[in-house]
Scaffold this motif. Structure first.
Motif, mmCIF file in Angstrom:
data_model
loop_
_atom_site.group_PDB
_atom_site.id
_atom_site.type_symbol
_atom_site.label_atom_id
_atom_site.label_comp_id
_atom_site.label_asym_id
_atom_site.label_seq_id
_atom_site.Cartn_x
_atom_site.Cartn_y
_atom_site.Cartn_z
ATOM 1 N N LYS A 1 0.707 -1.109 -0.018
ATOM 2 C CA LYS A 1 -0.330 0.115 0.053
ATOM 3 C C LYS A 1 0.890 1.448 0.049
ATOM 4 O O LYS A 1 0.883 1.860 -0.669
ATOM 5 C CB LYS A 1 -1.035 -0.193 1.426
ATOM 6 N N ALA A 2 1.763 1.118 0.985
ATOM 7 C CA ALA A 2 3.113 2.796 0.757
ATOM 8 C C ALA A 2 3.430 2.751 -0.235
ATOM 9 O O ALA A 2 2.924 3.332 -1.197
ATOM 10 C CB ALA A 2 4.015 1.799 1.889
ATOM 11 N N VAL A 3 3.937 1.930 -1.123
ATOM 12 C CA VAL A 3 4.759 1.404 -1.905
ATOM 13 C C VAL A 3 3.603 1.942 -2.934
ATOM 14 O O VAL A 3 4.574 3.325 -4.473
ATOM 15 C CB VAL A 3 5.040 0.316 -2.811
ATOM 16 N N ASN A 4 2.582 1.639 -3.508
ATOM 17 C CA ASN A 4 1.341 2.577 -4.476
ATOM 18 C C ASN A 4 0.286 3.768 -3.802
ATOM 19 O O ASN A 4 -0.346 4.392 -4.460
ATOM 20 C CB ASN A 4 0.038 1.723 -4.281
ATOM 21 N N GLY A 5 1.368 4.519 -2.590
ATOM 22 C CA GLY A 5 1.425 5.857 -2.277
ATOM 23 C C GLY A 5 0.148 6.715 -1.038
ATOM 24 O O GLY A 5 -0.156 6.749 -1.304
ATOM 25 N N GLU A 6 -0.399 4.465 -0.766
ATOM 26 C CA GLU A 6 -1.297 4.907 0.116
ATOM 27 C C GLU A 6 -0.808 5.299 1.440
ATOM 28 O O GLU A 6 0.431 5.006 1.968
ATOM 29 C CB GLU A 6 -2.811 3.220 0.466
ATOM 30 N N SER A 7 -1.095 6.296 2.050
ATOM 31 C CA SER A 7 -1.077 6.167 3.678
ATOM 32 C C SER A 7 -1.428 5.436 4.811
ATOM 33 O O SER A 7 -2.582 5.505 4.424
ATOM 34 C CB SER A 7 -1.500 7.644 4.220
ATOM 35 N N SER A 8 -1.393 4.880 5.837
ATOM 36 C CA SER A 8 -1.212 4.339 6.986
ATOM 37 C C SER A 8 -1.222 4.404 8.322
ATOM 38 O O SER A 8 0.435 4.808 7.748
ATOM 39 C CB SER A 8 -0.851 2.854 6.344
ATOM 40 N N LEU A 9 -1.506 4.272 9.113
ATOM 41 C CA LEU A 9 -0.595 4.153 10.651
ATOM 42 C C LEU A 9 -1.437 3.030 11.449
ATOM 43 O O LEU A 9 -2.610 2.742 11.541
ATOM 44 C CB LEU A 9 -1.749 5.648 10.999
ATOM 45 N N VAL A 10 -0.498 2.660 11.253
ATOM 46 C CA VAL A 10 -0.609 1.340 12.137
ATOM 47 C C VAL A 10 0.728 0.950 13.639
ATOM 48 O O VAL A 10 1.930 1.494 13.326
ATOM 49 C CB VAL A 10 0.014 -0.311 11.168
ATOM 50 N N GLU A 11 -0.167 0.266 14.606
ATOM 51 C CA GLU A 11 1.420 0.037 15.498
ATOM 52 C C GLU A 11 1.176 -1.240 16.155
ATOM 53 O O GLU A 11 -0.573 -1.724 15.924
ATOM 54 C CB GLU A 11 0.943 1.098 17.130
ATOM 55 N N ILE A 12 2.074 -1.900 16.219
ATOM 56 C CA ILE A 12 2.234 -3.016 16.290
ATOM 57 C C ILE A 12 3.769 -3.692 17.434
ATOM 58 O O ILE A 12 4.843 -2.716 17.387
ATOM 59 C CB ILE A 12 2.320 -4.465 15.021
ATOM 60 N N SER A 13 3.527 -4.661 18.031
ATOM 61 C CA SER A 13 4.412 -5.414 18.641
ATOM 62 C C SER A 13 5.564 -6.070 18.553
ATOM 63 O O SER A 13 4.690 -6.566 17.525
ATOM 64 C CB SER A 13 4.214 -5.473 20.122
ATOM 65 N N TYR A 14 6.929 -5.928 18.671
ATOM 66 C CA TYR A 14 7.233 -7.255 17.750
ATOM 67 C C TYR A 14 8.138 -7.615 19.158
ATOM 68 O O TYR A 14 8.957 -7.502 20.384
ATOM 69 C CB TYR A 14 7.683 -6.134 16.991
ATOM 70 N N GLN A 15 8.858 -8.860 19.356
ATOM 71 C CA GLN A 15 9.319 -9.435 19.994
ATOM 72 C C GLN A 15 10.606 -9.787 19.739
ATOM 73 O O GLN A 15 11.044 -10.005 18.413
ATOM 74 C CB GLN A 15 8.907 -10.783 21.209
ATOM 75 N N THR A 16 11.956 -9.485 19.703
ATOM 76 C CA THR A 16 12.655 -9.567 19.265
ATOM 77 C C THR A 16 13.132 -11.107 19.959
ATOM 78 O O THR A 16 12.707 -11.777 21.036
ATOM 79 C CB THR A 16 14.027 -8.372 19.941
ATOM 80 N N VAL A 17 14.196 -11.459 19.530
ATOM 81 C CA VAL A 17 15.086 -13.295 20.003
ATOM 82 C C VAL A 17 15.745 -13.199 21.201
ATOM 83 O O VAL A 17 15.296 -14.137 22.318
ATOM 84 C CB VAL A 17 15.847 -13.433 18.951
ATOM 85 N N SER A 18 16.052 -11.263 22.159
ATOM 86 C CA SER A 18 15.635 -12.097 23.617
ATOM 87 C C SER A 18 14.448 -11.707 24.390
ATOM 88 O O SER A 18 15.112 -11.842 26.023
ATOM 89 C CB SER A 18 17.119 -10.357 24.085
ATOM 90 N N GLY A 19 13.578 -11.318 23.879
ATOM 91 C CA GLY A 19 12.274 -11.202 24.859
ATOM 92 C C GLY A 19 11.959 -10.445 25.121
ATOM 93 O O GLY A 19 10.682 -10.044 25.607
ATOM 94 N N GLU A 20 12.956 -9.445 24.360
ATOM 95 C CA GLU A 20 12.097 -7.455 24.689
ATOM 96 C C GLU A 20 11.257 -7.467 23.609
ATOM 97 O O GLU A 20 11.048 -7.914 22.480
ATOM 98 C CB GLU A 20 13.552 -7.108 23.898
ATOM 99 N N GLU A 21 10.099 -6.616 24.207
ATOM 100 C CA GLU A 21 8.848 -6.551 23.563
ATOM 101 C C GLU A 21 9.097 -4.991 22.868
ATOM 102 O O GLU A 21 9.453 -3.841 23.493
ATOM 103 C CB GLU A 21 7.747 -6.498 24.239
ATOM 104 N N LEU A 22 8.680 -4.848 21.685
ATOM 105 C CA LEU A 22 9.584 -3.269 20.993
ATOM 106 C C LEU A 22 8.007 -2.469 20.469
ATOM 107 O O LEU A 22 7.220 -4.363 20.017
ATOM 108 C CB LEU A 22 10.235 -3.268 19.560
ATOM 109 N N TRP A 23 7.548 -1.907 20.569
ATOM 110 C CA TRP A 23 6.703 -1.676 19.298
ATOM 111 C C TRP A 23 7.173 -0.424 18.447
ATOM 112 O O TRP A 23 8.257 0.311 17.900
ATOM 113 C CB TRP A 23 5.502 -0.202 20.064
ATOM 114 N N TYR A 24 5.997 -0.659 17.029
ATOM 115 C CA TYR A 24 6.448 -0.378 15.702
ATOM 116 C C TYR A 24 4.969 0.594 15.015
ATOM 117 O O TYR A 24 3.872 0.345 15.162
ATOM 118 C CB TYR A 24 7.056 -1.271 14.258
ATOM 119 N N GLN A 25 5.429 1.881 14.695
ATOM 120 C CA GLN A 25 4.275 2.479 14.096
ATOM 121 C C GLN A 25 4.573 2.341 12.388
ATOM 122 O O GLN A 25 5.937 2.883 12.011
ATOM 123 C CB GLN A 25 4.139 3.714 14.974
#
Length: 86
Positions: free
Chosen positions: A62-86
């Motif tokens: 969608k971004a490649v096609n020029g669409e805007s989006s706002l999404v927040e997701i969490s991601y768990q690293t290999v070490s178990g740390e939780e990171l949030w991405y937007q």
């Protein structure tokens, strides 16, 4: 300018190859995949997201096609740390 933020910024080409990333993004990815920044440039970003249900696969086209989006997701690293991405 990219390093003057606490946001993780990764610049990809249209084929998901890593062109560059800011310091915050490189530190996060380096610690998660145990590789140095200079070895990450040119790699396929999708190699680091093996879960095909990850929202990246839905929103990147969608971004490649020029669409805007706002999404927040969490991601768990290999070490178990939780990171949030937007």
């Amino acid at each position: 300018i990219l390093d003057n933020t606490d946001e993780s910024i990764t610049l990809l080409d249209l084929n998901c190859k890593i062109l560059t990333m800011n310091k915050f993004a490189s530190q996060a990815l380096e610690s998660n995949v145990n590789q140095k920044f200079n070895t990450l440039i040119g790699k396929d970003f999708t190699d680091f997201i093996p879960d095909k249900d990850n929202l990246f696969y839905k929103y990147y086209p969608k971004a490649v096609n020029g669409e805007s989006s706002l999404v927040e997701i969490s991601y768990q690293t290999v070490s178990g740390e939780e990171l949030w991405y937007q």
